[in-house]
Each structure stands twice: as structure tokens, then as C-alpha cells.
Write an enzyme that holds these catalytic residues in place. Structure first.
Site, PDB file in Angstrom:
ATOM      1  NE  ARG A 103      44.140  24.523 -12.001  1.00  0.00           N
ATOM      2  CZ  ARG A 103      44.629  23.338 -12.772  1.00  0.00           C
ATOM      3  NH1 ARG A 103      45.438  22.560 -12.419  1.00  0.00           N
ATOM      4  NH2 ARG A 103      44.520  23.425 -14.069  1.00  0.00           N
ATOM      5  CG  HIS A 130      39.947  22.672 -16.503  1.00  0.00           C
ATOM      6  ND1 HIS A 130      40.530  24.040 -16.771  1.00  0.00           N
ATOM      7  CD2 HIS A 130      40.806  21.787 -16.728  1.00  0.00           C
ATOM      8  CE1 HIS A 130      41.826  23.812 -16.759  1.00  0.00           C
ATOM      9  NE2 HIS A 130      41.990  22.443 -16.762  1.00  0.00           N
ATOM     10  CD  GLN A 133      42.599  20.558 -20.860  1.00  0.00           C
ATOM     11  OE1 GLN A 133      43.386  20.843 -20.002  1.00  0.00           O
ATOM     12  NE2 GLN A 133      42.750  20.134 -21.856  1.00  0.00           N
ATOM     13  CG  ASP A 222      40.028  14.534 -16.177  1.00  0.00           C
ATOM     14  OD1 ASP A 222      41.288  14.307 -16.051  1.00  0.00           O
ATOM     15  OD2 ASP A 222      39.230  15.235 -15.491  1.00  0.00           O
ATOM     16  CB  CYS A 261      42.650  17.455 -19.852  1.00  0.00           C
ATOM     17  SG  CYS A 261      42.138  16.559 -17.988  1.00  0.00           S
ATOM     18  NE  ARG A 289      44.492  24.746 -20.815  1.00  0.00           N
ATOM     19  CZ  ARG A 289      44.766  24.500 -19.559  1.00  0.00           C
ATOM     20  NH1 ARG A 289      44.721  23.325 -18.972  1.00  0.00           N
ATOM     21  NH2 ARG A 289      44.565  25.362 -18.672  1.00  0.00           N
TER      22      ARG A 289
HETATM   23  N1   CP Z   1      45.308  20.020 -17.816  1.00  0.00           N
HETATM   24  C1   CP Z   1      45.454  20.756 -16.820  1.00  0.00           C
HETATM   25  O1   CP Z   1      44.708  21.594 -16.347  1.00  0.00           O
HETATM   26  O2   CP Z   1      46.797  20.437 -16.182  1.00  0.00           O
HETATM   27  P1   CP Z   1      47.503  20.968 -15.121  1.00  0.00           P
HETATM   28  O3   CP Z   1      46.712  20.461 -13.824  1.00  0.00           O
HETATM   29  O4   CP Z   1      48.858  20.530 -15.023  1.00  0.00           O
HETATM   30  O5   CP Z   1      47.587  22.867 -15.219  1.00  0.00           O
HETATM   31  N1  NVA Z   2      39.298  16.618 -13.250  1.00  0.00           N
HETATM   32  C1  NVA Z   2      40.774  16.900 -12.903  1.00  0.00           C
HETATM   33  C2  NVA Z   2      41.393  17.859 -13.906  1.00  0.00           C
HETATM   34  C3  NVA Z   2      42.797  18.207 -13.888  1.00  0.00           C
HETATM   35  C4  NVA Z   2      43.500  19.060 -15.064  1.00  0.00           C
HETATM   36  C5  NVA Z   2      40.952  17.730 -11.786  1.00  0.00           C
HETATM   37  O1  NVA Z   2      39.958  18.343 -11.404  1.00  0.00           O
HETATM   38  O2  NVA Z   2      41.731  17.280 -10.997  1.00  0.00           O
END
Ligand code: CP
Ligand code: NVA
Length: 302
Positions: A103, A130, A133, A222, A261, A289
Site C-alpha cells: 500500500r 484500489h 477493493q 467514499d 469501502c 475483502r
Molecule cells: N477499505 C480499505 O481498504 O480499508 P483499510 O484502509 O482499513 O484497509
Molecule cells: N480513497 C480512500 C480509500 C480508503 C480505503 C483513501 O485512499 O484513503
């Protein structure tokens, strides 16, 4: 397929196969059975940003499949691309582990990891995409709508990483998506063009949330402030006024299922009332997930 970086790179048949494996593993595990297809295999999990769902579900998925996962914070390794070049890190990790999940802020960090790693690399969110997701979302939509073909999604809010991956999933899997955003926060034109090149008229942009939700099977939102944008919070919250998913908006789409999400900011992009309403399917989404990622790890690493 060596890596899973973007849904846009995956043929529809592969996405459908991953969904079938996800459903099969979900049923298997629901009756207390398991598929120990990754004995002795290790996944390195690199996180430049916080996570609840992604971190825990990947770790549980590896354990369920008979393997191990190692959680790595940037400070443990002196930062990704800081203490040593990303290309060196990718080749060293490939000598120790059987898969890398990351990530990252920059999308180029994950593409560079994948280019130099000899083991599979999985995108667990970048500023741009993502994909895990979006695939868990599609699994959830299939469960609730019965099929994917023709499903209409209204995405209300920021044209961000989550919206972009979902747009590619829609184009690949026969769904339609309309993104409603305030000026300056639209999904980028190139991603919309790519989606519509895969499947004509699959994704369109509007600035009118009420018009977007009419006839929608799914309403998705989101955060307005993604990880890394915290300093823009005040401006963003002002700019997104009128784009909240609330009871008033849902009057135009009373039968739509509601997705997010998570994590959600109650009172900003969505109200507490809508999150807790019977049409909300966001905890099924969160659960899926785990099921999708088991399938992905099995496909890439076994
Ligand atoms: N939706 C999602 O990716 O959640 P986290 O940021 O908690 O992993
Ligand atoms: N768009 C958000 C998604 C979190 C799971 C971010 O990137 O923070």
C-alpha cells in the site's frame, strides 16, 4: 498473470475466474473447511499508509491458506525507496518471500516493485487505484443483485482511487457507472476514456448527484479526504457540500443498495442513518475483502 496491480490489466475472463474462486472459497470456509494451498509460503505486506481491513484480511487470508504474512511498516525498513532503491528492495524480498503486497502513496512505487520483483506483487491501494477493493465490491454486488451484467452504480463523491478501480471493473464486467462529483474532483478523463474503450458507454461523469442516483441499483460513496490529503480537509469538505449520501438523496432511489469501502466519516460523505439502514451492504463488502483476497493469493501464489 504475475501481478495484480490494476483491473485494467486483467482480461474479463480472469476477473470472472477470480470471482468464481472467491465464491467457492467463501462457501468452503463457511462450513469450517479449508484450502491449504499455500503451505510454507510467505507474503510480505508493505504499508506506507494506515489500514484495518486490508492488513487484517490479507493476514487472515494467508493464515487460512496455510501460509504466513509479515507486516512491514516503512520505518522498519527506513522507508520504501529511501534507505535503498525500490528495485533493490524488490529483488532482495524476492529471495525471501513468495509474494509482496504493498500500500503506497505513489502508484509508480508499486509498478517499480512489480517490474523488479520475481514474485507476484499485489496492489493494496495506491493514490491512483484500489483494485482489491473493487473486486470485493463486485463480489458483493453479484451476491446482492444476482448478476453483474446491466447493474447500474451511482458513485457520489471524489473521482479517486476507489472510483477509478470500480470504473475499470464496471467496464470489464458489463456494469454501468455514473460518477457524480463537484467541479475539480471528477474522475480523470483518460480513465473514463479507457473504461469506455473497453466497453462503450460504461462510465460517465456528472455534477448532479440526484440525477445520478435515479434508477441506480447501487449507490457508492467514499471519503472526501483520502489518506495523504489531510491538509486539504477543510477545503474539500466545503467543496463537497451537496454530495452527501443521505436520506434526502435516497428518496430518488429508495431500492438502491448502499456501499462504502470504509472507513466512513459519518456526517460528511454519508450519514449515520444511511450506514445503519437496511439497504446498507457495506459490512458484506468489508467481509468480501477476505474472500476475494484468498482467491487472489491462491491464484497468484499456489
Ligand atoms: N477499505 C480499505 O481498504 O480499508 P483499510 O484502509 O482499513 O484497509
Ligand atoms: N480513497 C480512500 C480509500 C480508503 C480505503 C483513501 O485512499 O484513503
Amino acid at each position: 498473470m504475475k501481478d495484480f496491480l490494476s483491473i485494467n490489466d486483467c482480461p474479463p475472463e480472469l476477473l470472472k475466474e477470480l470471482l468464481r474462486i472467491s465464491s467457492r472459497l467463501k462457501s468452503l470456509y463457511s462450513v469450517g473447511s479449508n484450502d491449504l494451498c499455500l503451505p510454507g509460503k510467505t507474503l510480505a505486506m508493505l504499508f506506507e499508509k494506515p489500514s484495518l481491513r486490508t492488513r487484517i484480511s490479507f493476514q487472515v487470508a494467508m493464515t487460512d491458506l496455510g501460509g504466513n504474512a509479515i507486516y512491514v511498516k516503512p520505518e522498519d525498513i527506513g522507508g520504501i525507496g529511501k534507505r535503498e532503491p525500490i528495485k533493490d528492495m524488490a529483488r532482495v524480498l524476492s529471495r525471501y518471500v513468495d509474494g509482496i503486497m504493498a500500500r503506497t502513496f505513489e502508484h509508480s512505487t508499486i509498478t517499480e516493485l512489480a517490474a523488479f520483483a520475481t514474485v507476484p506483487v499485489i496492489n493494496a491501494l495506491t493514490d491512483w487505484l484500489h483494485p482489491c477493493q473493487a473486486m470485493a465490491d463486485v463480489l458483493t454486488i453479484g451476491e446482492h443483485c444476482g448478476e453483474l451484467e446491466g447493474v447500474k452504480i451511482a458513485f457520489i463523491g471524489d473521482g479517486n482511487n476507489v472510483a477509478r478501480s470500480l470504473a475499470f471493473a464496471c467496464a470489464k464486467l458489463g456494469m454501468k457507472m455514473v460518477v457524480a462529483s463537484p467541479a475539480g474532483y471528477e474522475l480523470d478523463a483518460e480513465s473514463i476514456r479507457k473504461a469506455n474503450e473497453i466497453s462503450a458507454d460504461s462510465v460517465r461523469q456528472t455534477s448532479d448527484p440526484t440525477q445520478a442516483v435515479v434508477d441506480a441499483d447501487i449507490i457508492y460513496t467514499d471519503t472526501w479526504v483520502s489518506m495523504g490529503q489531510e491538509e486539504e480537509k477543510q477545503k474539500r469538505c466545503a467543496d463537497f457540500a451537496g454530495f452527501q449520501v443521505n436520506a434526502e438523496l435516497l428518496k430518488s432511489a429508495p431500492r438502491a443498495k448502499i456501499m462504502h469501502c470504509l472507513p466512513a466519516n459519518r456526517g460528511l460523505e454519508i450519514t449515520d442513518e444511511v450506514i445503519e439502514s437496511p439497504n446498507s451492504i457495506m459490512f458484506d463488502q468489508a467481509e468480501n475483502r477476505l474472500h476475494f483476497q484468498r482467491a487472489l493469493l491462491k491464484k497468484l501464489m499456489s
